[in-house]
Motif scaffolding. Structure first.
Motif, mmCIF file in Angstrom:
data_model
loop_
_atom_site.group_PDB
_atom_site.id
_atom_site.type_symbol
_atom_site.label_atom_id
_atom_site.label_comp_id
_atom_site.label_asym_id
_atom_site.label_seq_id
_atom_site.Cartn_x
_atom_site.Cartn_y
_atom_site.Cartn_z
ATOM 1 N N HIS A 96 0.811 -1.222 0.000
ATOM 2 C CA HIS A 96 0.000 0.000 0.000
ATOM 3 C C HIS A 96 0.844 1.271 0.000
ATOM 4 C CE1 HIS A 96 0.940 0.163 4.258
ATOM 5 N NE2 HIS A 96 0.232 1.273 4.405
ATOM 6 N N VAL A 97 2.140 1.141 -0.294
ATOM 7 C CA VAL A 97 3.007 2.308 -0.406
ATOM 8 C C VAL A 97 3.155 2.695 -1.882
ATOM 9 C CG1 VAL A 97 4.238 1.740 1.707
ATOM 10 C CG2 VAL A 97 5.087 0.861 -0.486
ATOM 11 N N GLN A 98 3.824 3.792 -2.122
ATOM 12 C CA GLN A 98 3.930 4.331 -3.479
ATOM 13 C C GLN A 98 4.760 3.431 -4.392
ATOM 14 O OE1 GLN A 98 4.935 8.492 -3.604
ATOM 15 N NE2 GLN A 98 5.678 8.407 -5.718
ATOM 16 N N PHE A 99 4.276 3.255 -5.603
ATOM 17 C CA PHE A 99 5.004 2.507 -6.630
ATOM 18 C C PHE A 99 6.286 3.258 -6.986
ATOM 19 C CE2 PHE A 99 5.983 1.984 -11.169
ATOM 20 C CZ PHE A 99 6.158 0.612 -11.235
ATOM 21 N N GLU A 100 7.369 2.527 -7.152
ATOM 22 C CA GLU A 100 8.660 3.123 -7.492
ATOM 23 C C GLU A 100 9.086 2.697 -8.887
ATOM 24 O OE1 GLU A 100 11.492 1.997 -4.554
ATOM 25 O OE2 GLU A 100 10.278 2.706 -2.868
ATOM 26 N N ARG A 101 9.300 3.659 -9.740
ATOM 27 C CA ARG A 101 9.783 3.358 -11.081
ATOM 28 C C ARG A 101 11.237 2.889 -11.017
ATOM 29 N NH1 ARG A 101 8.943 8.025 -15.250
ATOM 30 N NH2 ARG A 101 9.605 6.300 -16.606
ATOM 31 N N ARG A 102 11.603 2.066 -11.988
ATOM 32 C CA ARG A 102 12.975 1.536 -12.089
ATOM 33 C C ARG A 102 13.385 0.768 -10.845
ATOM 34 N NH1 ARG A 102 15.301 3.393 -16.613
ATOM 35 N NH2 ARG A 102 14.466 5.289 -17.582
ATOM 36 N N GLY A 153 24.969 -14.908 -21.839
ATOM 37 C CA GLY A 153 26.071 -14.600 -20.939
ATOM 38 C C GLY A 153 26.003 -13.255 -20.273
ATOM 39 N N GLU A 154 24.911 -12.520 -20.464
ATOM 40 C CA GLU A 154 24.783 -11.194 -19.875
ATOM 41 C C GLU A 154 23.495 -11.086 -19.065
ATOM 42 O OE1 GLU A 154 24.895 -8.366 -23.004
ATOM 43 O OE2 GLU A 154 26.995 -8.733 -23.519
ATOM 44 N N ALA A 155 23.514 -10.188 -18.092
ATOM 45 C CA ALA A 155 22.311 -9.913 -17.309
ATOM 46 C C ALA A 155 21.410 -8.986 -18.108
ATOM 47 C CB ALA A 155 22.679 -9.281 -15.971
ATOM 48 N N ARG A 156 20.147 -9.373 -18.250
ATOM 49 C CA ARG A 156 19.178 -8.585 -19.011
ATOM 50 C C ARG A 156 17.920 -8.353 -18.188
ATOM 51 N NH1 ARG A 156 19.983 -9.278 -24.640
ATOM 52 N NH2 ARG A 156 22.226 -9.490 -25.024
ATOM 53 N N TRP A 157 17.370 -7.158 -18.322
ATOM 54 C CA TRP A 157 16.113 -6.850 -17.650
ATOM 55 C C TRP A 157 14.940 -7.384 -18.469
ATOM 56 C CZ3 TRP A 157 15.955 -5.159 -12.866
ATOM 57 C CH2 TRP A 157 16.990 -4.365 -12.359
ATOM 58 N N ILE A 158 13.935 -7.918 -17.783
ATOM 59 C CA ILE A 158 12.629 -8.097 -18.402
ATOM 60 C C ILE A 158 11.653 -7.281 -17.537
ATOM 61 C CG2 ILE A 158 13.105 -10.311 -19.501
ATOM 62 C CD1 ILE A 158 11.547 -11.686 -17.290
ATOM 63 N N THR A 159 10.891 -6.438 -18.202
ATOM 64 C CA THR A 159 10.080 -5.440 -17.515
ATOM 65 C C THR A 159 8.613 -5.580 -17.894
ATOM 66 O OG1 THR A 159 11.942 -3.886 -17.525
ATOM 67 C CG2 THR A 159 9.748 -2.969 -17.109
ATOM 68 N N VAL A 160 7.759 -5.562 -16.900
ATOM 69 C CA VAL A 160 6.313 -5.589 -17.128
ATOM 70 C C VAL A 160 5.845 -4.156 -17.362
ATOM 71 C CG1 VAL A 160 4.055 -6.149 -16.152
ATOM 72 C CG2 VAL A 160 6.044 -7.593 -15.634
ATOM 73 N N PRO A 161 5.236 -3.854 -18.505
ATOM 74 C CA PRO A 161 4.760 -2.484 -18.740
ATOM 75 C C PRO A 161 3.569 -2.174 -17.847
ATOM 76 C CG PRO A 161 4.005 -3.941 -20.486
ATOM 77 C CD PRO A 161 4.922 -4.764 -19.624
#
Length: 238
Positions: free
Chosen positions: A31-37, A49-57
């Motif tokens: 119930h606290v504020q959503f934080e971007r990034r 071989g690399e770290a990659r972000w997967i992001t939910v829009p």
């Protein structure tokens, strides 16, 4: 009674699950504020071989939206739908991992569901990981506790609402604003979460990468992941 408090995360890393497994109750601070990034709508995987972000829009209605109210952006359809793309990305990244095929059917069903709210998606992902790692620590949503306050006061009020006498914390930002004297006066001791990231075989020949989604261990190690996460942690969940 020792508790831990954390925002909901999307397919979280091993340290998140490890802390959850060591406490008597785990509070999802929804119930606290959503934080971007942040990790509320994204996670990291290993690909080529690399770290990659997967992001939910997510949909942006205001800058002060609570995590609880944050909506998933499902406007694109078919092969362009974010969920279909993410599962395809996971299949590409881990298709050759030893245990991807064991978990793929259940995970595919999760990604085929059209979640309206981010917390529902995060909960489904967490349920999947809790079952896979054998963790049954009770979960509590802060939105159901009728607690108020900000930062340290909110955390202490949650402890009081649950009758907790211990709070397990990590090395994150909360340590900077917790008034340890106030917690001590309230009879709540601060317990430091001790976590050593396990190393295990990962896909590819690149050096080992820490901090990835717990899916990384699961796809590479299968049921052995329960032991690799730590016997002491999982003793609470056994």
């Amino acid at each position: 009674m020792i508790i831990a408090i954390h925002q909901p995360h999307f397919l979280p890393w091993l340290g998140y699950l490890h802390r959850m497994a060591q406490v008597d109750a785990f509070v999802l601070l929804d119930h606290v504020q959503f934080e971007r990034r942040n990790y509320q709508n994204r996670t990291m995987i290993r690909m080529n071989g690399e770290a990659r972000w997967i992001t939910v829009p997510v949909l942006q209605h205001s800058q002060k939206e609570r995590i609880l109210d944050k909506q998933v952006d499902n406007r694109l359809e078919g092969s362009k739908w974010w969920s279909a793309i993410h599962f395809s990305t996971l299949r590409h990244a881990y298709g050759e991992a030893g245990f991807f095929s064991a978990y793929a059917p259940q995970l595919k069903k999760l990604f085929e569901r059209r979640f309206e709210r981010l917390v529902e998606l995060d909960q489904a992902g967490l349920d999947f990981l809790r079952e896979a790692f054998g963790i049954d620590t009770p979960l509590v949503k802060s939105s159901e506790l009728a607690v108020e306050g900000a930062r340290g006061d909110l955390i202490l009020n949650i402890c009081r609402a649950l009758g907790a006498d211990g709070l397990m914390v990590g090395f994150g930002g909360s340590r900077g604003y917790l008034d340890t004297d106030a917690f001590a006066r309230a009879g709540v001791r601060i317990v430091q979460h001790e976590f050593t990231h396990p190393e295990y075989p990962q896909c590819g020949t690149a050096p080992f990468q820490r901090g990835l989604s717990s899916l990384d261990m699961l796809f590479n190690c299968g049921r052995r992941s329960r032991d690799l996460l730590g016997h002491h942690a999982l003793a609470r969940a056994a």
